[in-house]
Design a protein around this motif. Structure first.
Motif, mmCIF file in Angstrom:
data_model
loop_
_atom_site.group_PDB
_atom_site.id
_atom_site.type_symbol
_atom_site.label_atom_id
_atom_site.label_comp_id
_atom_site.label_asym_id
_atom_site.label_seq_id
_atom_site.Cartn_x
_atom_site.Cartn_y
_atom_site.Cartn_z
ATOM 1 N N LEU A 8 0.883 -1.171 0.000
ATOM 2 C CA LEU A 8 0.000 0.000 0.000
ATOM 3 C C LEU A 8 0.917 1.216 0.000
ATOM 4 O O LEU A 8 1.482 1.584 1.033
ATOM 5 N N SER A 9 1.088 1.796 -1.178
ATOM 6 C CA SER A 9 2.124 2.821 -1.325
ATOM 7 C C SER A 9 1.756 4.100 -0.588
ATOM 8 O O SER A 9 0.579 4.412 -0.360
ATOM 9 N N ARG A 33 1.943 6.948 -1.802
ATOM 10 C CA ARG A 33 1.150 7.738 -2.748
ATOM 11 C C ARG A 33 -0.330 7.385 -2.625
ATOM 12 O O ARG A 33 -1.200 8.272 -2.550
ATOM 13 N N GLU A 34 -0.632 6.086 -2.573
ATOM 14 C CA GLU A 34 -2.034 5.672 -2.459
ATOM 15 C C GLU A 34 -2.609 6.052 -1.091
ATOM 16 O O GLU A 34 -3.787 6.416 -0.981
ATOM 17 N N CYS A 85 -6.226 8.607 0.072
ATOM 18 C CA CYS A 85 -7.373 8.102 0.822
ATOM 19 C C CYS A 85 -7.737 9.051 1.958
ATOM 20 O O CYS A 85 -6.982 9.186 2.922
ATOM 21 N N LEU A 112 -8.238 -1.076 2.432
ATOM 22 C CA LEU A 112 -7.456 -0.793 1.221
ATOM 23 C C LEU A 112 -6.609 -1.999 0.831
ATOM 24 O O LEU A 112 -6.449 -2.304 -0.355
ATOM 25 N N ALA A 123 -4.856 -2.265 -5.945
ATOM 26 C CA ALA A 123 -4.131 -0.997 -5.890
ATOM 27 C C ALA A 123 -4.844 0.054 -6.727
ATOM 28 O O ALA A 123 -5.372 -0.242 -7.807
ATOM 29 N N ALA A 124 -4.856 1.268 -6.233
ATOM 30 C CA ALA A 124 -5.501 2.365 -6.963
ATOM 31 C C ALA A 124 -4.626 2.806 -8.138
ATOM 32 O O ALA A 124 -3.419 2.649 -8.090
#
Length: 161
Positions: free
Chosen positions: A116-117, A119-120, A124, A155, A160-161
Motif C-alpha cells: 500500500l504505497s 502515494r495511495e 485516501c 485498502l 491498488a488504486a
DNA sequence: GCCAACGTTGGC
DNA sequence: GCCAACGTTGGC
C-alpha cells in the motif's frame, strides 16, 4: 490478523535493513526492533506497547515507500544490547549499563500484504489523519487509531488504486 | 543528490 | 534554560 489487538502502531523499517521478506525469513518470523535512538519512539515501545498490539510494517527510504505487511508486538520491551557494543553502529557511549537508555520490543510477522504505497495512502481521505502522512514527520514509530487501522485493512483487501 | 523538517547538542 | 549549529530522516 491479530484477533483483538489493544492498540495499533506503524513502524518504519528500511527494506535494505529489514524488509517484510526479511521478517518472514527470520526465526519465528520475529525480529528484535533494535536501533531506535529517538526518545519518543522508545517511549512508545517501553510504555505503551502491549504484546499482541497490531503493527503496520512500513518500508521507508526506498524506491516505493508504503505499508508492506501486518505484524504484531511479540513481547514487552527490554534493553537494546547494541547500545553497549562499541562495534555497533547503534553504540551509545553515554548509556549506563545500570540504567540502559534504549530498549525495544520484538515484532512478529502476521501477514505480508500487497504494497500500500505512500502515494495511495495520501489519496485516501480516511487515512489523512495518519501521523506518518504529516509533512516532515520523521518519527519511526507512530500510534495508529482503530479507524485508521480499519481503513488500511480495507485498502489492503482491494486492488491498488 | 537535494532539501525541508525537526530532534539533539552544547555554549553561554 | 535559551537558542544556534549540527546531524539525521526520508520523500522526491
Amino acid at each position: 490478523m491479530p484477533s483483538a489487538p489493544g492498540q495499533f502502531w506503524l513502524m518504519k523499517s528500511e527494506p535494505g535493513e529489514c524488509s517484510i521478506d526479511d521478517l518472514g525469513h527470520a526465526p519465528q518470523q520475529t525480529v528484535p526492533w533494535i536501533g531506535v535512538r529517538n526518545y519518543q519512539a522508545r517511549n512508545f515501545m517501553r510504555d505503551a506497547m502491549r504484546p499482541g498490539d497490531g503493527v503496520l510494517f512500513y518500508h521507508s527510504s526506498c524506491a516505493e515507500p508504503g505499508i508492506a505487511g501486518l505484524a504484531e508486538v511479540a513481547g514487552p520491551a527490554y534493553p537494546d544490547a547494541t547500545q553497549f557494543d562499541p562495534a555497533s553502529a547503534y553504540h551509545d557511549p553515554k548509556s549506563d549499563p545500570a540504567a540502559p537508555r534504549w530498549c525495544h520490543v520484538d515484532v512478529r510477522l502476521v501477514a505480508k500484504t500487497r504494497l500500500l504505497s505512500l502515494r495511495e495512502m495520501r489519496l485516501c481521505p480516511a487515512l489523512s489523519s495518519m501521523l506518518v502522512l504529516k509533512p516532515g514527520n520523521r518519527l519511526s514509530i507512530t500510534p495508529v487509531s482503530a479507524a485508521e487501522w480499519s481503513a488500511v485493512a480495507a485498502l489492503l483487501n482491494s486492488p491498488a488504486a
